[in-house]
Design a protein around this motif. Structure first.
Motif, PDB file in Angstrom:
ATOM      1  N   UNK A 219       0.816  -1.210   0.000  1.00 57.62           N
ATOM      2  CA  UNK A 219       0.000   0.000   0.000  1.00 57.62           C
ATOM      3  C   UNK A 219       0.852   1.263   0.000  1.00 57.62           C
ATOM      4  N   UNK A 220       2.051   1.170   0.534  1.00 65.36           N
ATOM      5  CA  UNK A 220       2.922   2.334   0.580  1.00 65.36           C
ATOM      6  C   UNK A 220       3.664   2.597  -0.701  1.00 65.36           C
ATOM      7  N   UNK A 221       3.679   1.618  -1.627  1.00 63.76           N
ATOM      8  CA  UNK A 221       4.366   1.757  -2.911  1.00 63.76           C
ATOM      9  C   UNK A 221       5.814   2.192  -2.679  1.00 63.76           C
ATOM     10  N   UNK A 222       6.241   3.275  -3.295  1.00 65.10           N
ATOM     11  CA  UNK A 222       7.629   3.724  -3.077  1.00 65.10           C
ATOM     12  C   UNK A 222       7.723   4.849  -2.040  1.00 65.10           C
ATOM     13  N   UNK A 223       6.624   5.087  -1.297  1.00 63.73           N
ATOM     14  CA  UNK A 223       6.649   6.119  -0.265  1.00 63.73           C
ATOM     15  C   UNK A 223       7.186   5.594   1.061  1.00 63.73           C
ATOM     16  N   UNK A 224       6.963   4.319   1.327  1.00 61.38           N
ATOM     17  CA  UNK A 224       7.455   3.744   2.562  1.00 61.38           C
ATOM     18  C   UNK A 224       7.895   2.301   2.303  1.00 61.38           C
ATOM     19  N   UNK A 225       9.025   1.940   2.885  1.00 61.84           N
ATOM     20  CA  UNK A 225       9.592   0.604   2.688  1.00 61.84           C
ATOM     21  C   UNK A 225       9.800  -0.056   4.046  1.00 61.84           C
ATOM     22  N   UNK A 226       9.413  -1.302   4.155  1.00 61.53           N
ATOM     23  CA  UNK A 226       9.652  -2.084   5.367  1.00 61.53           C
ATOM     24  C   UNK A 226      10.453  -3.321   4.979  1.00 61.53           C
ATOM     25  N   UNK A 227      11.612  -3.498   5.618  1.00 61.17           N
ATOM     26  CA  UNK A 227      12.421  -4.700   5.418  1.00 61.17           C
ATOM     27  C   UNK A 227      12.590  -5.386   6.763  1.00 61.17           C
TER      28      UNK A 227
END
Length: 470
Positions: A219-227
């Motif tokens: 849902x965050x696309x390239x605005x937020x990343x979780x690894x």
């Protein structure tokens, strides 16, 4: 000056400086597949044996990112709840964890950064708090001024609607705040067993966290990343008891190392030790190795002798070279120096099985010693199962030592033989060479039993094993 015990660097990447990380980093194939920077999809959960470089990769990515970073690890464990007994579907767990991660991201980033992003994220955090008050007992205000959520209350049946609405608003509010700031956000989860206490006893809760990671990323696309970075042992426990693994299998990747990468690793550390700038030029691997090592014949033969003792990858390689370096003193490190330290190195590898697999297979190191001490290096899979049966299962003193361990109690000797593969002690012979769990984690019992297995070279000296043929 004689080499120190950390001459080739500290085995633990958490102690490295940013300068060291940048200069010594070895790129792996998985990096180009991560959902990171401007990517909108890709690998989001990195699985690796302890010592395979998960923390180093996480810290390297962080150092190169132009983003608001929120770290969750052993040093930044903000959740104080024991999740070992929390039960619920991974879907409800997903929504609860997604909301908690986004709330904490908003809260922590708002405290540490400029007003440009602070107000919007603070508003997102406070709005979610107001919405969570609609869930009975969800809010814990035991410490004045600190608002914590009770996970168990969030995933109870009957609150899914409020939880979903809250998560949806959090996603929208956080993304809008990041758009205003003109910079993406990143959540990096390492040492998951320290962040979520008791998770080693609740693999289905891990499934919920993985699904939450995928939900935020999608849902965050390239605005937020979780690894998220997960030990192989915890992943294995989940793999053995999945409910929705197929939903997220495409976002899981495995951190692996080959011979060439391990040789490059030491070459880069030698260059750093000698203050040689290799950032803007190609790395002459042989020239770097020649500064610290001596060998006869081809470099490839010598380095393959070294890398054969590495089970998990970089940490093993660094430890091996550090031990040999201390042994060599001021002299170039030769094969004789490596041979001299193999006993101590191998004993360390047996003990360190607990580090990666102790949560999943308690006291597995003692089990390995009972099964393999003085045995043959090479045997069929069925002979391995028979060895386990004779040396452990029908030997009362040994059986009693393990009978209360959940991984042993109901297992057959055939399943326990596969466990020895899963923890990396044995590999399977193939036409292309040896196969180990770090390369192919999903080997079936039948594949192992019908094949020929060999004990990994790293464990042989410590187990005083003898070569033989099946």
């Amino acid at each position: 000056m004689a080499r120190s015990e950390t001459y080739f660097g500290r085995p633990d990447a958490s102690a490295a400086t940013q300068e060291e990380l940048t200069a010594r980093h070895v790129f792996r194939d998985i990096e180009d597949r991560l959902k990171w920077n401007t990517r909108t999809s890709g690998i989001q959960v990195v699985v690796g044996i302890k010592g395979s470089g998960k923390t180093e990769l996480r810290r390297y990515l962080e150092s190169r990112a132009n983003a608001y970073i929120f770290n969750l690890d052993a040093d930044h464990a903000f959740f104080s709840q024991d999740v070992s007994t929390i039960s619920g579907t991974s879907g409800r767990t997903k929504n609860a964890i997604a909301a908690i991660l986004l709330r904490e991201f908003a809260h922590r980033v708002a405290k540490e950064h400029s007003p440009k992003v602070t107000n919007a994220l603070k508003n997102a955090y406070e709005a979610s708090t107001s919405m969570f008050k609609n869930i009975p007992k969800a809010i814990d205000v035991g410490i004045p001024g600190v608002v914590q959520l009770r996970l168990g209350e969030l995933i109870k049946p009957g609150v899914s609607g409020v939880l979903q609405d809250t998560t949806n608003k959090l996603v929208t509010d956080v993304i809008d705040a990041l758009h205003v700031a003109g910079q993406p956000g990143s959540i990096l989860i390492d040492d998951v067993e320290d962040v979520f206490d008791g998770i080693e006893k609740n693999p289905l809760f891990l499934e919920g966290i993985v699904r939450a990671v995928e939900e935020i990323n999608r849902r965050g696309s390239n605005s937020i990343h979780v690894l998220m970075f997960v030990k192989h042992g915890h992943w294995r426990a989940w793999f053995d008891a999945p409910k929705e693994l197929d939903r997220v299998s495409d976002v899981i990747g495995f951190l692996t190392w080959d011979h060439e990468a391990l040789v490059e690793l030491i070459a880069k550390r030698i260059a750093y030790r000698h203050n040689i700038d290799i950032q803007n030029q190609s790395l002459d691997v042989e020239a770097m190795w020649a500064k610290e090592f001596s060998w006869t014949g081809e470099l490839d033969d010598f380095t393959r002798y070294c890398t054969q003792y590495c089970v998990s990858g970089p940490r093993d390689m660094v430890v091996l070279c550090n031990l040999a370096g201390v042994r060599a003193g001021n002299d170039p490190i030769s094969r004789s120096h490596i041979e001299a330290i193999l006993g101590a190195y191998s004993k360390g590898k047996i003990s360190s099985l607990i580090a990666d697999f102790g949560d999943t297979y308690p006291e597995v190191n003692k089990f390995v010693e009972q099964v393999f001490q003085g045995a043959s290096v090479r045997m069929t899979g069925r002979q391995l199962a028979e060895l386990i049966y004779n040396r452990v299962m029908i030997t009362p003193r040994v059986h009693d030592e393990f009978k209360d361990k959940h991984w042993y109690r109901y297992a057959t000797e055939q399943a326990l033989a596969t466990t020895m593969y899963q923890v990396g002690v044995v590999g399977l012979e193939s036409a292309d060479g040896m196969i180990y769990a770090i390369e192919q984690p999903n080997l079936s019992d039948s594949d192992l039993l019908d094949g020929v297995v060999c004990v990994h070279p790293a464990f042989r000296p410590g187990l005083t094993m003898k070569p033989s043929s099946p």
